[in-house]
Each structure stands twice: as structure tokens, then as C-alpha cells.
Design a protein around this motif. Structure first.
Motif, PDB file in Angstrom:
ATOM      1  N   GLN A   1      15.187 -13.683   9.130  1.00 45.82           N
ATOM      2  CA  GLN A   1      15.190 -13.458   7.679  1.00 45.82           C
ATOM      3  C   GLN A   1      13.986 -12.628   7.231  1.00 45.82           C
ATOM      4  N   ALA A   2      13.029 -12.473   8.103  1.00 44.69           N
ATOM      5  CA  ALA A   2      11.722 -11.959   7.667  1.00 44.69           C
ATOM      6  C   ALA A   2      11.695 -10.437   7.510  1.00 44.69           C
ATOM      7  N   GLN A   3      10.877 -10.013   6.559  1.00 43.51           N
ATOM      8  CA  GLN A   3      10.619  -8.577   6.391  1.00 43.51           C
ATOM      9  C   GLN A   3       9.130  -8.384   6.235  1.00 43.51           C
ATOM     10  N   LEU A   4       8.632  -7.278   6.758  1.00 43.97           N
ATOM     11  CA  LEU A   4       7.220  -6.963   6.572  1.00 43.97           C
ATOM     12  C   LEU A   4       6.969  -6.768   5.064  1.00 43.97           C
ATOM     13  N   PHE A   5       6.031  -7.535   4.531  1.00 39.19           N
ATOM     14  CA  PHE A   5       5.797  -7.538   3.080  1.00 39.19           C
ATOM     15  C   PHE A   5       5.693  -6.124   2.477  1.00 39.19           C
ATOM     16  N   PRO A   6       4.818  -5.237   2.984  1.00 37.99           N
ATOM     17  CA  PRO A   6       4.713  -3.922   2.340  1.00 37.99           C
ATOM     18  C   PRO A   6       5.963  -3.041   2.505  1.00 37.99           C
ATOM     19  N   ARG A   7       6.932  -3.492   3.324  1.00 35.59           N
ATOM     20  CA  ARG A   7       8.174  -2.719   3.472  1.00 35.59           C
ATOM     21  C   ARG A   7       9.344  -3.389   2.765  1.00 35.59           C
ATOM     22  N   SER A   8       9.060  -4.395   1.926  1.00 32.24           N
ATOM     23  CA  SER A   8      10.150  -5.190   1.381  1.00 32.24           C
ATOM     24  C   SER A   8      10.726  -4.638   0.072  1.00 32.24           C
ATOM     25  N   LEU A   9      10.097  -3.619  -0.499  1.00 36.40           N
ATOM     26  CA  LEU A   9      10.622  -3.032  -1.742  1.00 36.40           C
ATOM     27  C   LEU A   9      11.413  -1.761  -1.427  1.00 36.40           C
ATOM     28  N   GLU A  10      12.291  -1.399  -2.367  1.00 40.65           N
ATOM     29  CA  GLU A  10      13.140  -0.240  -2.113  1.00 40.65           C
ATOM     30  C   GLU A  10      12.352   1.075  -2.168  1.00 40.65           C
ATOM     31  N   GLU A  11      12.965   2.063  -1.508  1.00 44.95           N
ATOM     32  CA  GLU A  11      12.317   3.373  -1.357  1.00 44.95           C
ATOM     33  C   GLU A  11      11.730   3.911  -2.670  1.00 44.95           C
ATOM     34  N   GLY A  12      10.454   4.242  -2.608  1.00 44.42           N
ATOM     35  CA  GLY A  12       9.788   4.897  -3.743  1.00 44.42           C
ATOM     36  C   GLY A  12       9.248   3.950  -4.803  1.00 44.42           C
ATOM     37  N   LEU A  13       9.695   2.670  -4.794  1.00 43.62           N
ATOM     38  CA  LEU A  13       9.307   1.762  -5.879  1.00 43.62           C
ATOM     39  C   LEU A  13       8.027   0.988  -5.582  1.00 43.62           C
ATOM     40  N   GLY A  14       7.736   0.796  -4.311  1.00 46.34           N
ATOM     41  CA  GLY A  14       6.591  -0.031  -3.938  1.00 46.34           C
ATOM     42  C   GLY A  14       5.593   0.712  -3.071  1.00 46.34           C
ATOM     43  N   PHE A  15       5.472   0.244  -1.847  1.00 44.61           N
ATOM     44  CA  PHE A  15       4.480   0.791  -0.924  1.00 44.61           C
ATOM     45  C   PHE A  15       5.103   1.919  -0.084  1.00 44.61           C
ATOM     46  N   GLU A  16       4.731   3.147  -0.348  1.00 41.90           N
ATOM     47  CA  GLU A  16       5.111   4.251   0.545  1.00 41.90           C
ATOM     48  C   GLU A  16       3.873   4.601   1.352  1.00 41.90           C
ATOM     49  N   TYR A  17       3.966   4.517   2.670  1.00 50.18           N
ATOM     50  CA  TYR A  17       2.768   4.785   3.472  1.00 50.18           C
ATOM     51  C   TYR A  17       3.112   5.176   4.898  1.00 50.18           C
ATOM     52  N   ALA A  18       2.152   5.819   5.519  1.00 47.91           N
ATOM     53  CA  ALA A  18       2.252   6.134   6.945  1.00 47.91           C
ATOM     54  C   ALA A  18       0.863   5.956   7.546  1.00 47.91           C
ATOM     55  N   MET A  19       0.830   5.430   8.774  1.00 45.62           N
ATOM     56  CA  MET A  19      -0.465   5.211   9.429  1.00 45.62           C
ATOM     57  C   MET A  19      -0.583   6.025  10.703  1.00 45.62           C
ATOM     58  N   PHE A  20      -1.818   6.408  10.976  1.00 45.50           N
ATOM     59  CA  PHE A  20      -2.152   7.167  12.185  1.00 45.50           C
ATOM     60  C   PHE A  20      -3.370   6.523  12.817  1.00 45.50           C
ATOM     61  N   HIS A  21      -3.345   6.411  14.149  1.00 46.55           N
ATOM     62  CA  HIS A  21      -4.477   5.755  14.818  1.00 46.55           C
ATOM     63  C   HIS A  21      -5.161   6.712  15.793  1.00 46.55           C
ATOM     64  N   ASN A  22      -6.482   6.635  15.785  1.00 42.84           N
ATOM     65  CA  ASN A  22      -7.276   7.412  16.741  1.00 42.84           C
ATOM     66  C   ASN A  22      -7.899   6.421  17.725  1.00 42.84           C
ATOM     67  N   CYS A  23      -7.358   6.408  18.947  1.00 44.24           N
ATOM     68  CA  CYS A  23      -7.778   5.408  19.949  1.00 44.24           C
ATOM     69  C   CYS A  23      -9.207   5.629  20.429  1.00 44.24           C
ATOM     70  N   VAL A  24      -9.638   6.885  20.479  1.00 43.76           N
ATOM     71  CA  VAL A  24     -10.985   7.188  20.969  1.00 43.76           C
ATOM     72  C   VAL A  24     -12.029   6.674  19.984  1.00 43.76           C
TER      73      VAL A  24
END
Ligand SMILES: CCCCCCCCCCCCCCCCCC(=O)SCCNC(=O)CCNC(=O)[C@H](O)C(C)(C)COP(=O)(O)OP(=O)(O)OC[C@H]1O[C@@H](n2cnc3c(N)ncnc32)[C@H](O)[C@@H]1OP(=O)(O)O
Length: 205
Positions: free
Chosen positions: A72-95
Motif C-alpha cells: 500500500q505504501a508510496q514514497l511520501f514526496p512522490r505521493s501527489l499528482e504530477e506538477g502539484l507537489g514535489f517535482e524533483y530529481a537527484m544526482f549523486h557524486n560518489c567521489v
């Protein structure tokens, strides 16, 4: 509202029609930086059984109950419909042990009229620091989070969350971040945090 399995397993950190020009430009810049492998784009889903989910199984005594809950679970910041809540993208630098999040906060995240709710800002800070921590040391939880809200963030604007690992002491990971405008001139928030790597001997429930 229930979502189809297709939506549950779709990478939601890719451009969609709600993204502003600023958001797309930043995304393209980081995708370009990812070409030589120094940065890595981190996909994100409403719900997906990932390696992290597998890792977390050992902390639950009743695996069947946990699976039912997770279905039943959804990641909280992804639980709202497109454009209405959290729109984001992450990038990681391992070094450099750094995670960058580009974030556009939609109309359902309003606090004071015209500006983002502090809880929504805290959510994205926690998600970015948490991702940085999990990539660095594996399954970890927020033990403490201290945020200075310095300037209000206009609703619908794009901001950049820059997070980094400052110090590791055994299972303790100290991280910090700031939130800036796209032109880097405005510092909206600053935060410090402690994440603790979960001890496999300790159950969460
Ligand atoms: C390139 C690869 C690509 C891979 C892609 C990866 C993608 C990643 C995707 C994952 C994204 C995840 C993001 C989600 C982020 C959300 C995180 C949350 O909100 S979580 C939800 C919100 N969080 C929660 O709900 C957590 C609730 N809290 C807990 O469950 C527990 O308190 C604990 C687990 C945090 C620590 O317990 P326990 O393991 O039993 O630890 P002990 O008691 O034994 O202590 C160990 C040490 O830590 C110290 N210390 C501890 N706490 C504090 C403190 N507050 N203050 C100061 N210090 C503290 C303590 O003094 C000791 O120090 P020392 O003596 O060794 O020096």
C-alpha cells in the motif's frame, strides 16, 4: 486514489510537462555532468521493491505483515499528482559524497500564501540528506535535523539543494546542506543533520 502498477514503477525523476524551463535546464546540465560517470542520476519511484527494501527486511520480525504494508505504501514526496507537489530529481557524486536535488515545489505545498510550507521544505531536505546518507553507508535513518529557514521560497520556483557528508563516526553520519536559487544568489535554507546506520541486531518494530 489508486495508481496503476505502471505508475508505481515509473521513474518520476525525469522531465514531465509540469517542469519549468529552469528545471529542464538544470536537469540537462546534471545529465551532461553524468556522462563521464562523476555524477549519477538517481531514479525515484512512487513505490518499488529496491535493494533498500530488501535491506530493510531484516529489521521487521513479521515479513508477511511488512510486505502487506509495503504493498500500500508510496514514497511520501512522490505521493501527489504530477506538477502539484514535489517535482524533483537527484544526482549523486560518489567521489565527493555529495547529493544535489533540483526541486520545483507545486501549488499543493503552500504554507504562507505564495510560498512553500516549511514542512515541505523539511521533507525535501530530509529526502536529499537521506539519499546522500543511504548511498554513502546503506540503510540509515534521520536521528536529528536542524534547519534554518532564511528566506521564503516562492511557490512554483526552482531551487537547488546541495548536500554533503561532513563526518563519519562509526554508525553516525553527519551531513549538511543548503538550498539556493538557480542563480545561486539567494540562500533560502541551511541544515545540519545526523543519520544513524541501522544496527542489524535491532528491530524497528
Ligand atoms: C550510487 C548508488 C545508487 C543507489 C540509489 C540509492 C537511492 C536511495 C534512496 C533512499 C532514499 C531514502 C530517503 C528517505 C529519507 C527519509 C529518512 C527519514 O525520514 S527517517 C524517519 C525519521 N527518523 C526516525 O523515525 C528515526 C527514529 N529513531 C530511531 O529509530 C533510532 O533512534 C535511531 C535508528 C536513529 C538510532 O537508534 P540506534 O540504532 O539504536 O542507535 P543508538 O541509540 O545505539 O545510537 C547510536 C549513536 O547515535 C547517537 N544518537 C542517536 N540518536 C541521536 C540523536 N537524536 N542525537 C544525537 N545523537 C544520537 C547515540 O548517542 C550513539 O552515539 P555513540 O554513543 O555511538 O557516539
Amino acid at each position: 486514489r489508486s495508481f496503476s502498477s505502471e505508475v508505481m514503477h515509473m521513474d518520476l525523476s525525469l522531465p514531465n510537462p509540469s517542469w519549468s524551463e529552469d528545471m529542464r535546464l538544470l536537469f540537462d546540465q546534471f545529465m551532461k555532468k553524468s556522462e563521464d560517470g562523476s555524477w549519477k542520476h538517481l531514479p525515484s519511484y512512487k513505490s518499488k521493491f529496491t535493494q533498500e527494501t530488501e535491506d530493510i527486511k531484516i529489521y521487521f520480525p513479521d515479513e508477511k505483515l511488512m510486505k502487506e504494508k509495503l504493498s500500500q505504501a508510496q514514497l511520501f514526496p512522490r505521493s501527489l499528482e504530477e506538477g502539484l507537489g514535489f517535482e524533483y530529481a537527484m544526482f549523486h557524486n560518489c567521489v565527493e559524497d555529495r547529493t544535489v536535488c533540483i526541486f520545483q515545489g507545486g501549488p499543493y505545498l503552500q504554507g504562507v500564501p505564495g510560498f512553500l510550507h516549511g514542512g515541505a521544505i523539511a521533507t525535501m531536505i530530509d529526502a536529499t540528506l537521506g539519499t546522500c546518507a543511504v548511498v554513502a553507508i546503506g540503510v540509515a535513518m534521520t536521528a536529528s535535523l536542524n534547519i534554518s529557514f532564511k528566506r521564503p521560497i516562492p511557490l512554483g520556483s526552482v531551487v537547488v539543494i546541495n548536500s554533503q557528508v561532513d563526518k563519519v563516526e562509526g554508525r553516525k553520519l553527519f551531513l549538511s546542506c543548503n538550498i539556493r536559487s538557480v542563480d545561486e544568489k539567494t540562500v533560502y535554507s541551511e541544515a545540519t543533520s545526523l543519520f544513524v546506520k541501522l544496527d542489524p541486531k535491532t528491530r524497528l518494530t
